[in-house]
Design a protein around this motif. Structure first.
Motif, PDB file in Angstrom:
ATOM      1  N   VAL A 140     -14.163  27.457 -16.937  1.00  0.00           N
ATOM      2  CA  VAL A 140     -13.016  26.852 -17.646  1.00  0.00           C
ATOM      3  C   VAL A 140     -11.756  27.714 -17.647  1.00  0.00           C
ATOM      4  CG1 VAL A 140     -12.092  25.674 -19.567  1.00  0.00           C
ATOM      5  CG2 VAL A 140     -14.568  25.512 -19.084  1.00  0.00           C
ATOM      6  N   GLY A 166      -7.154  30.843 -14.441  1.00  0.00           N
ATOM      7  CA  GLY A 166      -6.176  32.083 -14.472  1.00  0.00           C
ATOM      8  C   GLY A 166      -6.954  33.083 -13.639  1.00  0.00           C
ATOM      9  N   CYS A 172      -8.840  35.443 -14.620  1.00  0.00           N
ATOM     10  CA  CYS A 172     -10.013  35.573 -15.464  1.00  0.00           C
ATOM     11  C   CYS A 172     -10.776  34.685 -14.782  1.00  0.00           C
ATOM     12  CB  CYS A 172      -9.984  35.523 -16.952  1.00  0.00           C
ATOM     13  SG  CYS A 172     -11.358  35.852 -17.778  1.00  0.00           S
ATOM     14  N   SER A 181      -1.388  34.587 -16.018  1.00  0.00           N
ATOM     15  CA  SER A 181      -1.890  35.354 -14.457  1.00  0.00           C
ATOM     16  C   SER A 181      -0.581  35.090 -13.557  1.00  0.00           C
ATOM     17  CB  SER A 181      -2.893  34.408 -13.993  1.00  0.00           C
ATOM     18  OG  SER A 181      -4.044  34.819 -14.923  1.00  0.00           O
ATOM     19  N   ASN A 184       2.964  37.592 -15.054  1.00  0.00           N
ATOM     20  CA  ASN A 184       2.957  39.009 -15.080  1.00  0.00           C
ATOM     21  C   ASN A 184       3.606  39.782 -13.969  1.00  0.00           C
ATOM     22  OD1 ASN A 184       1.019  39.109 -12.993  1.00  0.00           O
ATOM     23  ND2 ASN A 184      -0.808  38.851 -14.287  1.00  0.00           N
ATOM     24  N   PHE A 240       0.982  43.609 -11.471  1.00  0.00           N
ATOM     25  CA  PHE A 240       0.771  45.001 -11.317  1.00  0.00           C
ATOM     26  C   PHE A 240      -0.744  45.449 -11.768  1.00  0.00           C
ATOM     27  CE2 PHE A 240       2.079  49.470 -13.007  1.00  0.00           C
ATOM     28  CZ  PHE A 240       2.081  50.130 -11.739  1.00  0.00           C
ATOM     29  N   THR A 270      -2.900  48.059 -12.670  1.00  0.00           N
ATOM     30  CA  THR A 270      -2.520  49.218 -13.207  1.00  0.00           C
ATOM     31  C   THR A 270      -3.746  49.989 -13.458  1.00  0.00           C
ATOM     32  OG1 THR A 270      -0.717  48.112 -14.371  1.00  0.00           O
ATOM     33  CG2 THR A 270      -1.068  50.372 -14.745  1.00  0.00           C
ATOM     34  N   THR A 294      -7.391  18.726 -15.278  1.00  0.00           N
ATOM     35  CA  THR A 294      -8.677  18.484 -15.908  1.00  0.00           C
ATOM     36  C   THR A 294      -8.937  19.294 -17.200  1.00  0.00           C
ATOM     37  OG1 THR A 294      -9.683  18.075 -13.671  1.00  0.00           O
ATOM     38  CG2 THR A 294     -11.157  18.155 -15.594  1.00  0.00           C
ATOM     39  N   VAL A 342     -10.806  20.132 -20.503  1.00  0.00           N
ATOM     40  CA  VAL A 342     -12.313  20.456 -20.795  1.00  0.00           C
ATOM     41  C   VAL A 342     -12.285  20.307 -22.422  1.00  0.00           C
ATOM     42  CG1 VAL A 342     -14.300  21.640 -20.955  1.00  0.00           C
ATOM     43  CG2 VAL A 342     -12.809  21.810 -18.667  1.00  0.00           C
ATOM     44  N   PRO A 372     -10.290  30.900 -21.514  1.00  0.00           N
ATOM     45  CA  PRO A 372      -9.242  29.978 -21.859  1.00  0.00           C
ATOM     46  C   PRO A 372      -7.896  30.620 -21.674  1.00  0.00           C
ATOM     47  CG  PRO A 372     -10.391  30.734 -23.893  1.00  0.00           C
ATOM     48  CD  PRO A 372     -11.029  31.337 -22.472  1.00  0.00           C
ATOM     49  N   MET A 387      10.663  38.699 -19.539  1.00  0.00           N
ATOM     50  CA  MET A 387      10.502  39.177 -18.165  1.00  0.00           C
ATOM     51  C   MET A 387      11.846  38.786 -17.504  1.00  0.00           C
ATOM     52  SD  MET A 387       7.226  40.316 -17.787  1.00  0.00           S
ATOM     53  CE  MET A 387       6.801  40.617 -15.988  1.00  0.00           C
ATOM     54  N   TYR A 390      -0.005  36.269 -23.967  1.00  0.00           N
ATOM     55  CA  TYR A 390      -1.488  36.491 -23.631  1.00  0.00           C
ATOM     56  C   TYR A 390      -2.103  36.643 -24.996  1.00  0.00           C
ATOM     57  CZ  TYR A 390      -0.026  41.524 -23.720  1.00  0.00           C
ATOM     58  OH  TYR A 390       0.384  42.550 -24.288  1.00  0.00           O
TER      59      TYR A 390
HETATM   60  C1  LIG Z   1       4.522  38.604 -18.992  1.00  0.00           C
HETATM   61  C2  LIG Z   1       3.183  39.247 -18.710  1.00  0.00           C
HETATM   62  C3  LIG Z   1       3.289  40.403 -18.192  1.00  0.00           C
HETATM   63  C4  LIG Z   1       1.925  40.914 -18.061  1.00  0.00           C
HETATM   64  N1  LIG Z   1       1.716  42.263 -17.141  1.00  0.00           N
HETATM   65  C5  LIG Z   1       0.414  42.447 -16.842  1.00  0.00           C
HETATM   66  C6  LIG Z   1       0.262  43.730 -15.926  1.00  0.00           C
HETATM   67  O1  LIG Z   1       1.230  44.381 -15.464  1.00  0.00           O
HETATM   68  N2  LIG Z   1      -0.838  44.074 -15.576  1.00  0.00           N
HETATM   69  C7  LIG Z   1      -2.093  43.387 -15.935  1.00  0.00           C
HETATM   70  O2  LIG Z   1      -3.174  43.774 -15.685  1.00  0.00           O
HETATM   71  N3  LIG Z   1      -2.026  42.474 -16.997  1.00  0.00           N
HETATM   72  C8  LIG Z   1      -0.707  41.827 -17.339  1.00  0.00           C
HETATM   73  N4  LIG Z   1      -0.765  40.988 -18.180  1.00  0.00           N
HETATM   74  C9  LIG Z   1      -1.751  40.190 -18.650  1.00  0.00           C
HETATM   75  C10 LIG Z   1      -2.579  39.466 -17.746  1.00  0.00           C
HETATM   76  O3  LIG Z   1      -1.431  38.465 -17.079  1.00  0.00           O
HETATM   77  C11 LIG Z   1      -3.549  38.398 -18.503  1.00  0.00           C
HETATM   78  O4  LIG Z   1      -4.270  39.221 -19.269  1.00  0.00           O
HETATM   79  C12 LIG Z   1      -4.177  37.428 -17.736  1.00  0.00           C
HETATM   80  O5  LIG Z   1      -3.486  36.813 -16.825  1.00  0.00           O
HETATM   81  C13 LIG Z   1      -5.126  36.690 -18.442  1.00  0.00           C
HETATM   82  O6  LIG Z   1      -5.686  35.735 -17.727  1.00  0.00           O
HETATM   83  P1  LIG Z   1      -6.580  34.340 -18.092  1.00  0.00           P
HETATM   84  O7  LIG Z   1      -7.005  33.858 -16.696  1.00  0.00           O
HETATM   85  O8  LIG Z   1      -7.266  35.016 -19.196  1.00  0.00           O
HETATM   86  O9  LIG Z   1      -5.618  33.754 -18.911  1.00  0.00           O
HETATM   87  P2  LIG Z   1      -4.363  32.475 -18.266  1.00  0.00           P
HETATM   88  O10 LIG Z   1      -3.826  33.060 -17.013  1.00  0.00           O
HETATM   89  O11 LIG Z   1      -3.591  32.105 -19.369  1.00  0.00           O
HETATM   90  O12 LIG Z   1      -5.299  31.234 -17.822  1.00  0.00           O
HETATM   91  C14 LIG Z   1      -5.968  30.577 -18.590  1.00  0.00           C
HETATM   92  C15 LIG Z   1      -6.066  29.093 -17.992  1.00  0.00           C
HETATM   93  O13 LIG Z   1      -6.990  28.273 -18.799  1.00  0.00           O
HETATM   94  C16 LIG Z   1      -6.766  26.966 -18.776  1.00  0.00           C
HETATM   95  N5  LIG Z   1      -7.483  26.368 -19.935  1.00  0.00           N
HETATM   96  C17 LIG Z   1      -7.368  26.856 -21.299  1.00  0.00           C
HETATM   97  N6  LIG Z   1      -8.401  26.018 -21.877  1.00  0.00           N
HETATM   98  C18 LIG Z   1      -8.574  24.826 -21.236  1.00  0.00           C
HETATM   99  C19 LIG Z   1      -9.345  23.775 -21.500  1.00  0.00           C
HETATM  100  N7  LIG Z   1      -9.928  23.568 -22.492  1.00  0.00           N
HETATM  101  N8  LIG Z   1      -9.463  22.869 -20.240  1.00  0.00           N
HETATM  102  C20 LIG Z   1      -8.932  23.284 -19.041  1.00  0.00           C
HETATM  103  N9  LIG Z   1      -8.153  24.467 -18.962  1.00  0.00           N
HETATM  104  C21 LIG Z   1      -8.090  25.237 -20.088  1.00  0.00           C
HETATM  105  C22 LIG Z   1      -5.351  26.987 -18.893  1.00  0.00           C
HETATM  106  O14 LIG Z   1      -4.620  26.076 -18.547  1.00  0.00           O
HETATM  107  C23 LIG Z   1      -4.903  28.392 -18.148  1.00  0.00           C
HETATM  108  O15 LIG Z   1      -4.524  27.979 -16.681  1.00  0.00           O
HETATM  109  C24 LIG Z   1       0.626  40.338 -18.706  1.00  0.00           C
HETATM  110  C25 LIG Z   1       0.698  39.074 -18.826  1.00  0.00           C
HETATM  111  C26 LIG Z   1       1.902  38.643 -19.330  1.00  0.00           C
HETATM  112  C27 LIG Z   1       2.333  37.161 -20.094  1.00  0.00           C
END
Ligand SMILES: Cc1cc2nc3c(=O)[nH]c(=O)nc-3n(C[C@H](O)[C@H](O)[C@H](O)COP(=O)(O)OP(=O)(O)OC[C@H]3O[C@@H](n4cnc5c(N)ncnc54)[C@H](O)[C@@H]3O)c2cc1C
Length: 378
Positions: A11, A14, A16, A44, A47, A50, A52, A170, A172, A196, A220, A331
């Motif tokens: 689910v 992004g 992750c 995702s 950001n 980068f 890092t 979709t 979940v 999530p 940003m 985040y």
């Molecule tokens: C402005 C900014 C700058 C950043 N800079 C950096 C950086 O320079 N270097 C770095 O390493 N990190 C950086 N980060 C952090 C990094 O972007 C996040 O840690 C990372 O993107 C998290 O990824 P994710 O997949 O967990 O979350 P997300 O990218 O938020 O993805 C989660 C996804 O889950 C989906 N979802 C959630 N619940 C459900 C559900 N029940 N059903 C269906 N879909 C669902 C959402 O729609 C979403 O698409 C930054 C973040 C931000 C906001």
């Protein structure tokens, strides 16, 4: 949608979720990734792109960043994701910041990094106010991708090369293997990984409540810049050294913090530090700030952007470039951890990156979670 069956359902599409899809698909698992949004829209793609290493917290986080950087390099080549910059230049505007960089350089994490006198920084690239600097540190480890393009390309690569099914649009509603209930019907999956992002309310809220999570909102900007020296790597400055744990936990950081609290009180109150990365068209992605709330407001006061631009003007020569785009991102955040993996049952994992490190560490975290679910790689 009629019921379909997979080895693993993920689910969240992004970084992750996609990292978990890659790790599982590389083991030959039949994987489906589900996301509520019609196109990538979370942290995702908001950001810096980068990846890092230098500055990440010593230990697990730093090691995960190194491993993730290697996976990014492999995948970027295979998926046709351009690497736009490499390395990192951390600038010390103050002697206290230089002391932090010196301590870092002497540590295990600084092994491949180079301390630079201001004159040597001129050789890295033009346009810096090196006459005002105490020194700097060059790290060779980092990669920079354009996230808003890289994430969709990574998803397309997983689909085309690894046969991963990606179901967008979709939601979940329930994820309890061997079944998921979604807005488009039931899905059967032997195992589930929930990634999530900062949605703590929809799936397993009772499990996530135990971690005391909140959200962080960041400002940003994109700046037009016709003359940015393409030789320059991503740039950070003093304010970053009291935010990035790899620096801020060093003893020398205490004196830097004390001075910054006097000289840049407003910046610190708004969690402002400077990261500057370059895009293919020469424009710059510049940020950021940190404001914490369970539900961050949607407003982006220009006064916060001005604090970021103030620091930019103290690091780069020339007139302030025009701001051509502004956005915010959020985040997940926790006081006591950079990430969490929760295991409600043998076949279910919830993975939340609770810090601004997901682009830099997700690939390594995903390999660990998939190894935990399926056993170590033979
Ligand atoms: C402005 C900014 C700058 C950043 N800079 C950096 C950086 O320079 N270097 C770095 O390493 N990190 C950086 N980060 C952090 C990094 O972007 C996040 O840690 C990372 O993107 C998290 O990824 P994710 O997949 O967990 O979350 P997300 O990218 O938020 O993805 C989660 C996804 O889950 C989906 N979802 C959630 N619940 C459900 C559900 N029940 N059903 C269906 N879909 C669902 C959402 O729609 C979403 O698409 C930054 C973040 C931000 C906001």
């Amino acid at each position: 949608m009629s019921e379909r069956s997979f080895d693993l359902a993920i689910v969240g599409a992004g970084i992750c979720g996609l990292a978990h899809a890659l790790a599982a698909a590389r083991r030959g698992k039949r994987v489906v990734v589900l996301d509520r949004d019609a196109q990538a829209n979370g942290a995702s793609i908001r950001n810096f792109g980068f990846i890092t290493v230098t500055g990440q917290e010593e230990g697990e986080c730093w090691s995960r960043a190194l491993r993730s950087r290697d996976v990014w390099a492999e995948v970027a080549e295979a998926a046709g994701i351009p690497i736009l910059q490499r390395g990192l230049l951390t600038i010390a505007r103050r002697s206290e910041a230089l002391a932090v960089l010196e301590e870092f350089a002497a540590s295990e994490m600084g092994r491949d990094c180079r301390l630079l006198a201001p004159a040597a920084m001129d050789a890295i690239g033009d346009g810096l106010r090196t006459r005002d600097f105490a020194g700097g540190l060059h790290s060779p480890h980092e990669l920079r991708v354009e996230s808003r393009e890289a994430i969709p390309r990574l998803a397309a690569f997983l689909k085309e090369r690894h046969g991963v099914t990606i179901l967008r649009g979709t939601v979940v509603h329930a994820a309890a293997p061997p079944a998921l209930t979604t807005s488009r019907g039931k899905i059967a999956a032997e195992a589930v990984v929930v990634c999530p992002g900062d949605d703590f309310a929809t799936l397993h809220p009772e499990r996530l409540a135990a971690y005391g999570l909140t959200r962080c909102k960041l400002h940003m900007m994109r700046l037009r810049h016709d003359g940015f020296d393409t030789r320059l790597p991503p740039v950070m400055s003093d304010l970053g050294m009291i935010r990035y744990l790899g620096y801020s936990k060093l003893p020398a950081a205490a004196a830097l913090r004390e001075r910054l609290e006097i000289e840049q009180r407003e910046h610190i109150a708004n969690g402002v530090h400077l990261i500057v990365v370059r895009s293919a068209d020469g424009s710059l992605v510049v940020g950021d700030s940190h404001h914490y709330a369970a539900t961050p407001d949607p407003f982006a006061p220009t006064a916060v952007d001005d604090l970021i631009l103030d620091e930019f003007a103290l690091v780069f020569d020339g007139p302030a470039p025009e701001v051509v785009e502004r956005w915010t991102g959020t985040y997940a955040s926790a006081k006591d951890r950079l990430m969490l993996v929760d295991a409600p049952s043998d076949a279910l994992r919830i993975v939340v990156i609770t810090s601004g490190t997901g682009a830099s560490t997700s690939f390594a975290i995903a390999e660990e979670v998939i190894a935990d679910l399926y056993g170590p790689v033979a």
